[in-house]
Scaffold this active site. Structure first.
Site, PDB file in Angstrom:
ATOM      1  N   GLN A  82      37.138 -43.921  65.515  1.00  0.00           N
ATOM      2  CA  GLN A  82      36.124 -43.604  65.215  1.00  0.00           C
ATOM      3  C   GLN A  82      34.651 -43.317  65.771  1.00  0.00           C
ATOM      4  OE1 GLN A  82      34.825 -45.615  61.473  1.00  0.00           O
ATOM      5  NE2 GLN A  82      33.231 -43.901  60.859  1.00  0.00           N
ATOM      6  N   CYS A 122      35.034 -42.882  58.555  1.00  0.00           N
ATOM      7  CA  CYS A 122      35.846 -44.198  58.229  1.00  0.00           C
ATOM      8  C   CYS A 122      36.977 -43.997  57.408  1.00  0.00           C
ATOM      9  CB  CYS A 122      35.326 -45.832  58.130  1.00  0.00           C
ATOM     10  SG  CYS A 122      34.257 -45.856  56.735  1.00  0.00           S
ATOM     11  N   HIS A 164      32.794 -49.586  54.566  1.00  0.00           N
ATOM     12  CA  HIS A 164      33.516 -49.330  56.348  1.00  0.00           C
ATOM     13  C   HIS A 164      34.964 -49.388  55.251  1.00  0.00           C
ATOM     14  CE1 HIS A 164      34.429 -48.738  59.564  1.00  0.00           C
ATOM     15  NE2 HIS A 164      36.041 -49.471  60.629  1.00  0.00           N
ATOM     16  N   ASP A 224      41.697 -50.039  62.322  1.00  0.00           N
ATOM     17  CA  ASP A 224      40.098 -49.927  61.698  1.00  0.00           C
ATOM     18  C   ASP A 224      39.601 -49.309  63.178  1.00  0.00           C
ATOM     19  OD1 ASP A 224      37.409 -49.509  62.045  1.00  0.00           O
ATOM     20  OD2 ASP A 224      37.132 -52.391  61.270  1.00  0.00           O
TER      21      ASP A 224
END
Length: 232
Positions: free
Chosen positions: A89, A95, A169, A184
């Site tokens: 990211q 996100c 997030h 992630d």
């Protein structure tokens, strides 16, 4: 150069289903809320489930844990399957979209797409890239950006401004080759959370979600969303 920023996506399953639908994913699978992590609550979630999204608060406790985990995994090493699709990211507030890409990209064998689907095209064009190259490619993908922006304004709550600090997030959990993976885009690599099966995937992902909650017992800002096969 400043990294680009998008409006945050609301943790709303209807918004997410519409988002991927606008990008050409057929509605044979749908996003839905998971209202709790107890067995009886998980039992009402439509099955099969191929991905779980977790929205959680980024606190000092979490950041300290994240740093320690990263150093530990770098020392230990992990055997992550080359079949895992992982994207970094680099876009602020993206996100939610990164989580959706992780959920969809790692379940293409289950999902169906319309011809000329912008999402399918993005996944095909980036399939051989590194996670960093995929991130750069996403920064330039207008169809996904425009769909993200319109989806971010679709939710039930007013979207915050671009400059507002958002400390929530999204991450995704998927099953690739029998491994439960946490994906992630803020982390340098996927995190393996042991083995799983298609039948136990939701329960196994729920156990990891409980760990996130246990680290911040004072926090209540957790939302869990499952990508389930539409039973209709």
């Amino acid at each position: 150069m400043d990294s680009p920023r998008w409006l945050p996506l609301e943790s709303n399953p209807d918004v997410m289903t519409k988002f991927v639908s606008c990008l050409g994913m057929r509605p044979t699978w749908q996003f839905g809320d998971v209202y709790g992590l107890d067995p009886e609550v998980l039992s009402i979630v439509p099955r099969p489930v191929c991905a779980v999204l977790l929205l959680f608060p980024v606190t000092e406790k979490y950041e300290a844990f994240k740093q320690e985990e990263e150093e530990r995994l770098k020392d230990q090493g992990q055997l992550v399957s080359p079949d895992v699709y992982f994207i970094k990211q680099t876009i602020g507030n993206a996100c939610g979209t990164i989580g959706l890409i992780h959920a969809v990209a790692n379940n293409q064998k289950h999902l169906e797409f319309e011809p000329n689907s912008p999402l399918k095209e993005f996944l095909e064009q980036t399939s051989k890239m590194t996670p960093e190259e995929r991130a750069t490619f996403l920064e330039k993908d207008e169809s996904i950006r425009v769909t993200h922006e319109s989806s971010a304004q679709e939710g039930q709550t007013e979207a915050p401004s671009l400059d507002e600090k958002v400390n929530l997030h999204f991450i995704a959990f998927v099953n690739v080759g029998g491994q439960l993976l946490e994906l992630d885009g803020r982390k340098p690599f996927p995190v393996i959370h042991g083995n799983t099966t298609e039948d136990t995937f939701l329960e196994d992902a729920a156990e990891v979600c409980k760990l996130f909650m246990a680290r911040d017992p004072q926090e209540v800002r957790f939302t869990i969303i499952a990508l389930s096969k539409d039973s209709l």
